[in-house]
Design a protein around this motif. Structure first.
Motif, PDB file in Angstrom:
ATOM      1  N   VAL A 252      -3.588  -2.579  -9.702  1.00  0.00           N
ATOM      2  CA  VAL A 252      -2.306  -1.895  -9.470  1.00  0.00           C
ATOM      3  C   VAL A 252      -2.389  -1.103  -8.176  1.00  0.00           C
ATOM      4  O   VAL A 252      -3.252  -0.240  -8.008  1.00  0.00           O
ATOM      5  N   GLU A 253      -1.502  -1.429  -7.247  1.00  0.00           N
ATOM      6  CA  GLU A 253      -1.408  -0.683  -5.995  1.00  0.00           C
ATOM      7  C   GLU A 253      -0.474   0.490  -6.208  1.00  0.00           C
ATOM      8  O   GLU A 253       0.722   0.318  -6.455  1.00  0.00           O
ATOM      9  N   GLU A 254      -1.038   1.693  -6.150  1.00  0.00           N
ATOM     10  CA  GLU A 254      -0.243   2.884  -6.421  1.00  0.00           C
ATOM     11  C   GLU A 254       0.683   3.190  -5.255  1.00  0.00           C
ATOM     12  O   GLU A 254       0.397   2.848  -4.115  1.00  0.00           O
ATOM     13  N   GLY A 255       1.768   3.828  -5.549  1.00  0.00           N
ATOM     14  CA  GLY A 255       2.738   4.203  -4.534  1.00  0.00           C
ATOM     15  C   GLY A 255       4.048   4.554  -5.199  1.00  0.00           C
ATOM     16  O   GLY A 255       4.144   4.649  -6.430  1.00  0.00           O
ATOM     17  N   ALA A 256       5.084   4.780  -4.372  1.00  0.00           N
ATOM     18  CA  ALA A 256       6.395   5.091  -4.934  1.00  0.00           C
ATOM     19  C   ALA A 256       6.856   3.986  -5.878  1.00  0.00           C
ATOM     20  O   ALA A 256       7.462   4.237  -6.915  1.00  0.00           O
ATOM     21  N   VAL A 257       6.566   2.752  -5.469  1.00  0.00           N
ATOM     22  CA  VAL A 257       6.817   1.583  -6.322  1.00  0.00           C
ATOM     23  C   VAL A 257       5.481   0.895  -6.548  1.00  0.00           C
ATOM     24  O   VAL A 257       4.813   0.507  -5.585  1.00  0.00           O
ATOM     25  N   LYS A 258       5.085   0.778  -7.808  1.00  0.00           N
ATOM     26  CA  LYS A 258       3.795   0.153  -8.111  1.00  0.00           C
ATOM     27  C   LYS A 258       3.892  -1.356  -7.915  1.00  0.00           C
ATOM     28  O   LYS A 258       4.855  -1.981  -8.330  1.00  0.00           O
ATOM     29  N   ASN A 259       2.858  -1.901  -7.258  1.00  0.00           N
ATOM     30  CA  ASN A 259       2.781  -3.341  -7.056  1.00  0.00           C
ATOM     31  C   ASN A 259       1.541  -3.883  -7.750  1.00  0.00           C
ATOM     32  O   ASN A 259       0.518  -3.200  -7.848  1.00  0.00           O
TER      33      ASN A 259
END
Length: 939
Positions: A537-544
């Motif tokens: 899971v790539e964390e950020g405002a929107v998870k990818n």
């Protein structure tokens, strides 16, 4: 703790395996693979088909007892009604070289008794007991059941029920004889039979008068006649697979660049000449009708063509396999060039129907909408085996439609239908918008879910215990597009088959990632940068979700598609994972099928190779091509080799003139660069080299011009619709072509040709006619490079960087037989670090300035293109490699004028291409990765 194992073709066409910890599942691995001649079984009874109805599943036992009379040996069969049995028995006797003198049929209640009186090839009865036992064994082996024939998985609301026809023997022997006589006639391939089949299809399938039909209608009838023979073999193959019950490979890919099917099918069936003769007597030419077929462009570039090659090799090598894909209503866009600019138009490839597919409306699965199966037979060469490519089309759910109709909302029903069908309508929706990304995700899940449901249904039809699943199923997922299979198959096992892990679909990937990260912390500590890089899971405002990381984490093997590519995976792309699990990383070099790329596309070279090798066995065993090395200096072969090349250059020159109106010289070197247009493939470097050549010729005196090697520079390829730089490269080629082709000082010394809408069928013309093929990718960017393999097989010389599989080609054909240039992969990072300080040759600066200053027009339009390769912005190192590139071009010129040397190099290229057959690739994966065995349909 049990283990489920998966394998995937990772980004940049790498391969990997996935391993999930699971509960209540057999500890044996389930094999899922992503890229990226046996006898029949011995049994005395035919098993029930578990998916058929109780009526269809009446017990079918078969006994075979030889009895001798004075003149022949009698073989007696006693069984319940068994559709297709007589055909199988007759073929077994024929294959064994036995002659049926007569046959009788009787009925004993519900049983059918048939006696065959058989003699050997000399008309004698068979006395030897060992021979009798061998014949008996072969007959028993051939008795089998079907696979999809009786299955119905359509929604119950449709009321679709499929059953085999029943025959009551109590109604009389005459009816039994008539029924079996009709069903057991095998299609014949003599000219009269073929003509009758074609004319029948003209009248009853195409619905035209057999006294008046055109070329396209003749093609349709011809295609259906060929398809009939494919279906025969397909049924035999599925029957055989069903009885043998081998471990099967399920090949999932969102891309299949199949091209045309007619020529490949008749060659693999071994009936090309028979059909050509039959058509000739009807007043038609096979070649003309073959041109009526459109391309099935359900993919883009090497990955999609790789999928098609691998399916053909799977069939040829007798592996039990099924392909899965999407039946896109619109294939890859049609490229139209207007005033040198690329424009995209929809590819309405289904407008005139597809005679090669079989609609399986009774095989549907619900994925919110309905997934309907369309089957396309894939024949093997030199074998009876024919496997299937199953494509899914999205259709609206009847339930949703009925709800709309019941409320009187007709418009809503129509809109829902359009929304459902859009899921499988477009190959690669534009993902620059949120809507495009959403459609891509829906498309991928629709494809994965339907395929997984079909695979599990097939398994459950023949097996009751999921502990056997790992022994019977291997899945290959081509690239990361079908990676959702990992989570989907777990969801089905856990939530629908209740094998454990009562978790919902939407938490599976997060659960896998949590467990992985916690375990990773124990091994590497709190190295948060590395933990972040390796997380699914790539964390950020929107998870990818990083599908590649999911693939690696859940794998036990990661396969590169060339040796160099494997090293790049270990040292760059997946460096963190390699340091953690070095034992996982391996490679298997990609390949292409010689049946399509020599036998179909280059018949003159095919015949020449068979003549000099003294056999056609190389078509299945391509390693035999190495035998051409023994004749590499033979003057007679040289003469015939050059003549075969000239024939192909004539074909290509005629196509160029018909397509563009440009006449080209056959004495010129046909220099080809055909690939998807992309900055890393460096079509721009080719154009800059062409401008340099033009500039040199313009500044020569007449005496020097006489020494110039004439060239026809051919470029073909499509730019992605949203790829502005690639489209500018296409436009640049056209403006340079307009300048050069109309320059009287240049004449035939240099011509430029752009081939629009480059596809498989065009490649079948271009590749055999090419003298030189360019492969210019910046080292470290091409995973494999399967297009170079096609040119190599056809005796085309390569001008290339040491990238992808080129390194292995050097080993096979020798460094002296390839024109190499450019920085090596280990040199690229240092060159990039120099940035503006990197020195480039004056010739490079001159040709860029010619573009920038408007020598070819469109000065402002090409400014951004020039900016990308000057001032330290040259990421793909065109300037750094330019001098080496020009030097390699000069070496090619020098070799071309030495006909003896060039021809020898050409022969050695073809002779050394055996390693790059998809047959070798598939065999390696079958033996080392999938764990599947050949399952040859013998009769």
């Amino acid at each position: 703790m049990a283990t489920l194992s998966f394998s995937i073709l990772c980004p940049n066409t790498s391969f990997s395996y996935f391993t999930f910890p699971s509960k209540n599942v057999s500890a044996r691995p389930i094999l899922l693979t992503f890229p990226c001649r046996n006898t029949l079984p011995l049994t005395l009874s035919a098993a029930k088909h578990p998916s058929a109805s109780s009526e269809t599943n009446a017990s079918t036992s078969v006994t075979v007892a030889p009895e001798n009379n004075e003149n022949a040996t009698a073989f007696v069969f006693r069984t319940r009604n068994r559709i297709g049995l007589l055909q199988i028995i007759s073929r077994v006797f024929s294959v064994l070289g036995l002659r049926i003198d007569k046959a009788t049929v009787d009925c004993e209640g519900d049983y059918f008794v048939k006696t065959f009186f058989v003699t050997d090839s000399r008309g004698n009865k068979i006395k030897d007991q060992k021979s009798l036992e061998s014949i008996k064994k072969a007959l028993i082996e051939a008795i089998d059941g079907d696979d999809d024939a009786t299955v119905s998985v359509a929604p119950a609301t449709r009321g679709v029920v499929v059953r085999k026809p029943q025959l009551e023997f109590g109604e009389g022997k005459g009816k039994a004889e008539r029924m079996f006589g009709l069903m057991d006639v095998f299609l014949k391939n003599d000219p009269i039979s073929l003509q009758k089949d074609i004319l029948d299809h003209v009248e009853f399938t195409v619905a035209k008068s057999r006294f008046s039909f055109d070329d396209f209608e003749a093609y349709q009838a011809l295609a259906h006649s060929v398809r009939d023979r494919l279906i025969e073999r397909w049924h035999d193959t599925q029957i055989h697979f069903s009885k043998k019950d081998p471990k099967r490979l399920y090949f999932l890919s969102l891309e299949f660049l199949m091209g045309r099917s007619l020529s490949n099918s008749v060659i693999n069936l071994g009936v090309r000449d028979q059909f050509a003769d039959a058509l000739s007597q009807l007043g038609f030419e096979f070649e003309v009708l073959a041109e009526q077929e459109g391309d099935a462009c359900l993919g883009n570039g090497g990955l999609a063509r790789l999928s098609a090659c691998q399916m053909e090799s799977l069939a040829t090598l007798d592996y039990p396999a099924i392909g899965y894909g999407l039946r896109y209503q619109y294939g890859l866009f049609r490229q139209v060039i207007l005033d040198g600019f690329q424009h995209e138009q929809p590819d309405y490839w289904l407008n005139f129907g597809n005679p090669w597919e079989i609609a399986r409306i009774h095989i549907t699965y619900t994925v919110k909408v309905e997934a309907v199966a369309y089957d396309n037979p894939i024949p093997g060469y030199g074998t009876r085996n024919t496997i299937v490519l199953r494509l899914w089309a999205a259709k609206p759910s009847d339930q949703h439609n009925m709800e709309a109709y019941n409320t009187g909302d007709y418009v809503d029903a129509v809109v829902n239908r359009q929304r459902a069908e859009s899921i499988s309508s477009i190959l690669y929706p534009d993902d620059r918008s949120y809507q495009g990304k959403e459609l891509q995700l829906k498309q991928q899940y629709f494809f994965v879910s339907a395929s997984v449901q079909d695979i599990i249904r097939r398994f459950k039809d023949a097996h009751k215990n999921f502990d056997e699943f790992p022994e019977k199923v291997a899945l290959q997922l081509n690239d990361t597009h079908p990676s959702l299979t990992i989570a989907e198959i777990m969801r089905v096992f856990l939530d629908e088959e209740h094998l454990g892990w009562n978790r919902a679909w939407d938490i599976i990937i997060y659960d896998i990632n949590f467990n992985f990260v916690e375990n990773l912390k124990k091994k590497i500590g709190l190295d948060y940068d590395r933990l972040a890089r390796m997380s699914i899971v790539e964390e950020g405002a929107v998870k990818n979700i990083r599908m590649a990381n999911l693939a690696i984490i859940c794998s036990h093997t990661v396969n590169g598609v060339s040796r160099l590519h494997s090293e790049l995976l270990k040292t760059k792309l997946f460096k963190d994972f390699y340091e953690l699990w070095p034992h996982k990383f391996h490679y298997k070099t990609n390949g292409v099928t010689q049946r399509r790329w020599i036998v179909v596309s280059n018949p003159s070279l095919c015949a020449l190779i068979s003549k000099w090798l003294g056999t056609e066995a190389w078509i299945r065993d391509i390693d035999l091509l190495i035998g051409l090395r023994d004749y590499a200096t033979n003057s007679k072969l040289h003469q015939e080799w050059k003549m075969a090349k000239k024939v192909n250059k004539i074909r290509l020159a005629e196509y160029i003139e018909a397509m563009s109106g440009l006449k080209v010289s056959l004495d010129a070197m046909f220099d080809v660069h055909t690939k998807r247009v992309h900055e890393y493939k460096r079509q721009l470097l080719n154009i800059l080299g062409i401008i340099h050549r033009y500039d040199c010729i313009k500044n020569m005196n007449k005496n020097d011009r006489r020494k110039v090697v004439p060239r026809v520079c051919i470029i073909g390829g499509k730019a992605a619709p949203g790829y502005e730089m690639a489209k500018k490269i296409i436009k640049l080629f056209h403006v340079v072509a307009e300048k050069i082709n109309n320059d009287n000082d240049i004449g035939d010394l240099l011509k430029l040709v752009f081939i629009p809408d480059y596809n498989v069928s065009v490649a079948e013309l271009v590749i055999p006619g090419a003298d030189l093929s360019q492969h210019l990718s910046t080292a470290g960017h091409e995973a494999s490079g399967t297009s170079s393999m096609k040119f190599l097989m056809n005796g085309c010389l390569l001008l290339a960087t040491e990238d992808g599989s080129t390194i292995e080609m050097i080993e096979e054909i020798g460094r002296d037989n390839i024109f190499l240039f450019g920085a090596a992969v280990h040199e690229v990072p240092a060159l990039r670090e120099k940035g503006p300080a990197l020195k480039v040759p004056l010739q490079f600066l001159r040709v860029v300035r010619m573009i920038r200053e408007g020598h070819f027009g469109f000065k402002d339009y090409f400014k951004s293109l020039c900016d990308k390769i000057e001032g330290g912005n040259d990421y793909f190192l065109l300037g750094a490699d330019f001098a080496s590139y020009i030097e390699a071009q000069s070496a090619a010129d020098k070799a071309f004028v030495d006909e003896e040397r060039w021809t020898k190099m050409s022969i050695l290229c073809a002779a050394g291409s055996g390693k790059f057959s998809s047959d070798r690739t598939i065999q390696e994966y079958a033996e080392k990765t999938w764990g599947i065995q050949p399952c040859r349909c013998a009769f």
